[in-house]
Scaffold this active site. Sequence first.
Site, short mmCIF file in Angstrom:
data_model
loop_
_atom_site.label_atom_id
_atom_site.label_comp_id
_atom_site.label_asym_id
_atom_site.label_seq_id
_atom_site.Cartn_x
_atom_site.Cartn_y
_atom_site.Cartn_z
CB ALA A 1 80.81 14.57 8.64
CG HIS A 2 79.59 13.53 3.96
ND1 HIS A 2 78.75 13.41 5.05
CD2 HIS A 2 79.00 14.42 3.14
CE1 HIS A 2 77.70 14.19 4.89
NE2 HIS A 2 77.83 14.83 3.72
#
EC number: 2.3.1.191
Length: 366
Positions: free
Chosen positions: A261-262
């Site tokens: 994820a980010h």
Amino acid sequence: MAITIRELAQALDAQGWGDLDLPVTGAAEPAATGPVGPEGGVIAMAMAPKYAEALRPGSIAILAEGMDPEAFGLKAAIFAPRPRLLMAGLTRAFDPGPGIAPGIHPTAVIDPSAQVGEGAAVAPFVVIGPEVRIGRSARIGPHVSIGRGSRLGADALIHAGARIAHGVTAGDRLIVQSGAVIGGDGFSFVTPEESGIEEIRRTLGVRDKIKQQHWTRIHSLGGVEIGDDVEIGANATIDRGTIRATRVGSGTKIDNLVMLAHNVVVGDDCLLCSQVGIAGSSKVGNRVVLAGKVGVSDNIEIGDDVIAGGATKIFTRVPAGRVILGNPAVKMETQMEIQKAMRRLPRFAQQLAKLQETVTRLLEKG
């Protein structure tokens, strides 16, 4: 493609035995071998007696040190000091690759401001955006897209259908398998007021009042930074960062269907197996191994040299060097004790029921 036993042994830094001039044309399992003539034949990996028993007389094989090739009727053999490492060299020697033709295919769409390095191969229907930089001898498979301003180092191999978004930077020798997506937007949203998720985090599950909420996108302005010698599996996804870049360190290998994820940071020489999911802003140290289906909660820090067994769920910080297992994650030896105790529960329940019956009878007599 064919090389001799002698040449293969030298390339693998191993010892050869028998007719070292026999040509080797490929690799096979022991049961698929046969007598090798002057034109050569396939070589089998048979580094334990139980595998070597399937070898055909007159064939050629890779054996573990100490095994007797004459006992299996072999014409030639190579001895492996470290079998799986030698297997890596053997498969590399006979891997023909994806067969991307040299040069740039006329159907490729390349922005005039992009730069493609010397000796690179660009397959049909590739799309390369503005200001992209592709290093020398890179190979870009069909239907790959590379977004604005991304940079790939030398000797990259991007398989068919991979998607590399804008603002991605990668070092040398990157390998991306088909269907992988690097640099997609992070899954970041916010509500004007405190959301239900924020409330239960604050209250540990107590809901005061359920109300309508509307999600507003937080845009992803960061990119993705990837080191040297990284491999990314089929259909894996690496989201771009919100402000700073999502990062993957040199030497890290990412399996199929992994999700980063980010803002995630993964260190050097990590091994992330299939279906691993790492939530936003978590940090993974160097040489970490996460087995299949391991899940990492957001904003978690995992120290160097941690090993997590399959399906482990990590909700809190993990110190360096720890071996963990289970849901929630605990030390592996603790999890083994938990599993032993759980297997004893039915017997304990029976014993407790008998004890209750005994106590009841004694009270009735009392």
